[in-house]
Design a protein around this motif. Structure first.
Motif, PDB file in Angstrom:
ATOM      1  N   LYS A  83       0.918  -1.212  -0.005  1.00  0.00           N
ATOM      2  CA  LYS A  83       0.034   0.048   0.020  1.00  0.00           C
ATOM      3  C   LYS A  83       1.002   1.260  -0.172  1.00  0.00           C
ATOM      4  O   LYS A  83       1.958   1.126   0.306  1.00  0.00           O
ATOM      5  N   PRO A  84       0.328   2.429  -0.533  1.00  0.00           N
ATOM      6  CA  PRO A  84       1.044   3.730  -0.409  1.00  0.00           C
ATOM      7  C   PRO A  84       1.785   4.020   0.760  1.00  0.00           C
ATOM      8  O   PRO A  84       2.738   4.148   0.997  1.00  0.00           O
ATOM      9  N   SER A  85       0.831   3.495   2.009  1.00  0.00           N
ATOM     10  CA  SER A  85       1.287   3.932   3.537  1.00  0.00           C
ATOM     11  C   SER A  85       2.410   3.165   3.783  1.00  0.00           C
ATOM     12  O   SER A  85       3.345   3.260   4.617  1.00  0.00           O
ATOM     13  N   GLU A  86       2.749   1.992   3.080  1.00  0.00           N
ATOM     14  CA  GLU A  86       3.988   1.134   3.535  1.00  0.00           C
ATOM     15  C   GLU A  86       5.107   1.543   2.466  1.00  0.00           C
ATOM     16  O   GLU A  86       6.346   0.794   2.839  1.00  0.00           O
TER      17      GLU A  86
ATOM     18  N   LEU B 145       8.135   6.077   2.744  1.00  0.00           N
ATOM     19  CA  LEU B 145       9.587   6.425   3.319  1.00  0.00           C
ATOM     20  C   LEU B 145      10.573   5.888   2.409  1.00  0.00           C
ATOM     21  O   LEU B 145      11.476   6.515   2.294  1.00  0.00           O
ATOM     22  N   ASP B 146      10.336   4.928   1.737  1.00  0.00           N
ATOM     23  CA  ASP B 146      11.458   4.035   1.030  1.00  0.00           C
ATOM     24  C   ASP B 146      11.867   5.083  -0.300  1.00  0.00           C
ATOM     25  O   ASP B 146      12.881   4.923  -0.622  1.00  0.00           O
TER      26      ASP B 146
ATOM     27  N   ASN C  51       6.082  12.055   4.515  1.00  0.00           N
ATOM     28  CA  ASN C  51       4.843  11.593   5.241  1.00  0.00           C
ATOM     29  C   ASN C  51       4.153  11.257   3.754  1.00  0.00           C
ATOM     30  O   ASN C  51       4.058  11.564   2.756  1.00  0.00           O
ATOM     31  N   LEU C  52       2.852  10.519   4.066  1.00  0.00           N
ATOM     32  CA  LEU C  52       2.083   9.928   3.048  1.00  0.00           C
ATOM     33  C   LEU C  52       1.599  11.101   2.211  1.00  0.00           C
ATOM     34  O   LEU C  52       1.386  11.003   1.028  1.00  0.00           O
TER      35      LEU C  52
END
Length: 279
Positions: free
Chosen positions: A246-249, A252-253, A258-259
């Motif tokens: 998911k985008p939230s996962e 950071l990479d 922040n999302l």
């Protein structure tokens, strides 16, 4: 963060660089991404701790079961302690002059080697342990004998590693004396998906940040910030299309704090939000 010039900072007299030099490096706290200008090729015999190094185009991590032969140049070093112990590493520096003399004496290879990786991983075996003990023993020898003793020890080590690793080690040694053309593009493109900052990538290219930006625009016809963002967003899109994350996962990479910022940049580039991406 200041740049450490090694081995100069370990020498009493920096005006005269020795052809061979051994230094015992001991550290009591972790160091992360220290900037190092390595002025000589160097064996790093890691005995306690963990080490990670970034060079132009590549990175490598080793523990106490391995040692490294590193090519001179600009590196980012991360050195980590083991639990409740000091970090200990024996460093053996050698000049290009001594390397050429050894190759002329003991090898017949005349192949021009290009694009070799700038490090060679050495497995710490019983010979290496015994060898390091012998280096420690001769460290107490009078200075008048030290140069000759180190010459013998350098030749001994090189002959052992050629016997152990064969042609691959010999070719690596030849790659250390080849003056390669600029690896600017190779360095930049190998770091697209790393979390290194622009300043750190510039350092690996042996440039100031301002010089790096000028060279980048000349090469790629756009700013490094925009180019890297486009490449990273494209990779993020490909990752999301696989349907596993998911985008939230992943934000950071790809260098976003922040999302929300990730979602805005993604939608500006592709015309739809990352949450609408599907396999």
């Amino acid at each position: 963060m200041p740049i450490e010039n090694i081995p100069q900072i370990y020498l009493d007299d920096t005006k005269e660089m020795p052809d061979l030099f051994v230094y015992d490096f001991i550290m009591k706290q972790d160091v992360v991404k220290s900037k190092v200008n390595l002025g000589m090729n160097m064996f790093s015999f890691l005995q306690v701790g963990k080490k990670q190094v970034h060079f132009a185009g590549t990175a490598v991590a080793v523990n106490k079961d391995q040692s490294l032969l590193l090519k001179k140049g600009n590196w980012l070093w991360t050195e980590l302690l083991d639990t409740e112990t000091n970090y200990y590493c024996k460093l053996f520096f050698f000049s290009e002059k001594r390397l050429k003399e050894f190759l002329e004496k003991h090898t017949e290879n005349k192949t021009v080697v290009k694009d070799e990786v700038p490090y060679f991983i050495i497995g710490n075996d019983n010979y290496i342990t015994s060898y390091l003990n012998s280096l420690s023993t001769i460290s107490n020898a009078p200075a008048i004998f030290m140069e000759n003793l180190l010459s013998v020890k350098f030749e001994e080590l090189m002959l052992y590693l050629i016997q152990k690793y064969g042609k691959s080690f010999e070719l690596y040694l030849y790659s250390l004396i080849i003056n390669e053309s600029s690896a600017f593009k190779k360095t930049v493109e190998s770091k697209i998906h790393s979390n290194l900052k622009l300043e750190e990538i510039a350092f690996l290219c042996n440039m100031s940040l301002s010089t790096f930006k000028r060279n980048f625009i000349k090469e790629y016809k756009t700013s490094p910030g925009k180019w890297l963002q486009d490449k990273r967003l494209q990779k993020a899109k490909e990752t999301l299309e696989q349907g596993h994350l998911k985008p939230s996962e992943i934000y950071l990479d790809f260098g976003y704090n922040n999302l929300s910022n990730f979602s805005i940049a993604f939608k500006n580039k592709f015309g739809f939000s990352p949450s609408e991406t599907s396999s």
